[in-house]
Write an enzyme that holds these catalytic residues in place. Structure first.
Site, PDB file in Angstrom:
ATOM      1  CE  LYS A  11      13.827  46.189  40.532  1.00  0.00           C
ATOM      2  NZ  LYS A  11      14.165  44.846  40.984  1.00  0.00           N
ATOM      3  CG  ASP A 142      17.013  48.401  38.490  1.00  0.00           C
ATOM      4  OD1 ASP A 142      17.112  47.431  37.383  1.00  0.00           O
ATOM      5  OD2 ASP A 142      16.845  47.763  39.607  1.00  0.00           O
TER       6      ASP A 142
END
Length: 294
Positions: A11, A142
């Protein structure tokens, strides 16, 4: 089915704002997170008992310190509550790294999410999405993002997610300098009164909804740069080179040190990559991806 293999993405953070510090030392944040097509390969195989982790990367532990190992431990603990001790509960986890470690790209978290997803499939989807999300929150902020992927707004300590419209196909160049940054160090060192220009998150969300790449690129901000760049000014140099080589905007991802640039087209991005690869060891050309692309 005895084993399953998943390609788990990295990401980037299109923006990071830190709102305040909690009493327990964690921070309330507001972030825009975007999955990209840089993948670790996570293979999970059932075994009679116990958890084993295999990874050839020298910086990745193969024991309880690995968040992927912890993901399996939490999954089996929940399975024990639901199913009892009657079934075999063990896993052999193999991780092939392509995502740089300690890079601000979520490599460990995506591996943990991959383990949760794979184990759930191997055990007949015994845990619903809500339960998997609860487990992910125990592992790290996350991890929840990687269970969903795509483009997400993250709030709370990063675990409260709001799905945003798909914004896939953005041309990106990433540079991972030859040093690492500790995320806990970055947050602990952050001065909430000296964070520089903060992002207008609502404006960025609107740019995503309108698929306006120029507005998105020009409005990206990451307040953690106020800490990391002081320690590693090379990060700022890389951002400047990204702009010089044609990026519409450039920022640090996470707590760093990886820097990414958003480019108007593939040709410009690949030309920038060819220049940067003469100056840095780890340079990547990638694109943003939507949900369900892994």
């Amino acid at each position: 089915m005895k084993e399953i293999t998943l390609f788990m993405p990295a990401k980037i953070n299109l923006s990071i704002d830190v709102l305040n510090r909690r009493a327990d030392g964690y921070h309330y944040v507001e972030m825009i997170m975007q999955a990209i097509d840089l993948y670790d390969i996570v293979r999970v195989e059932k075994q009679t008992s116990g958890i084993t982790v295999k990874c050839e990367h020298s910086d990745v532990p193969e024991d309880q310190r690995n968040i992927a190992w912890k993901a399996a431990e939490h999954f089996f603990a929940e399975l024990l509550v639901q199913e009892g001790p009657s079934i075999e509960k063990g896993a052999c986890i193999s991780i092939k790294k392509a995502i740089p470690v300690f890079a601000g790209l979520g490599g460990g978290s995506t591996d943990a999410a991959g383990v949760l997803k794979a184990l759930n499939m191997l055990y007949n989807n015994c845990l619903d999405g809500k339960k998997l999300l609860q487990i992910s929150k125990r592992l790290g902020a996350d991890v929840a993002f990687f269970l969903r992927g795509g483009t997400q707004k993250a709030e709370g300590v990063g675990e409260e997610l709001t799905e945003l419209p798909e914004f896939e196909g953005i041309n990106l160049v990433l540079v991972k300098p030859d040093f690492s940054v500790s995320t806990p160090w970055a947050y602990q060192s952050l001065d909430l009164n000296q964070m520089g220009e903060r992002p207008d998150t609502a404006y960025i969300v609107n740019a995503i909804k309108q698929k306006n790449i120029n507005n998105l690129a020009s409005s990206m901000r990451n307040v953690l740069e106020s800490v990391t760049i002081k320690e590693h000014p090379e990060i700022n140099t890389i951002m400047e080179k990204m702009i010089e080589y044609g990026a519409l905007g450039s920022r640090m991802s996470g707590s760093g040190p990886t820097v990414f640039g958003i480019f108007p087209d593939e040709q410009t991005a690949k030309l920038a990559q060819s220049k940067l690869i003469n100056e840095y060891t780890h340079v990547y050309y990638n694109k943003s991806i939507g949900r369900g692309k892994y």
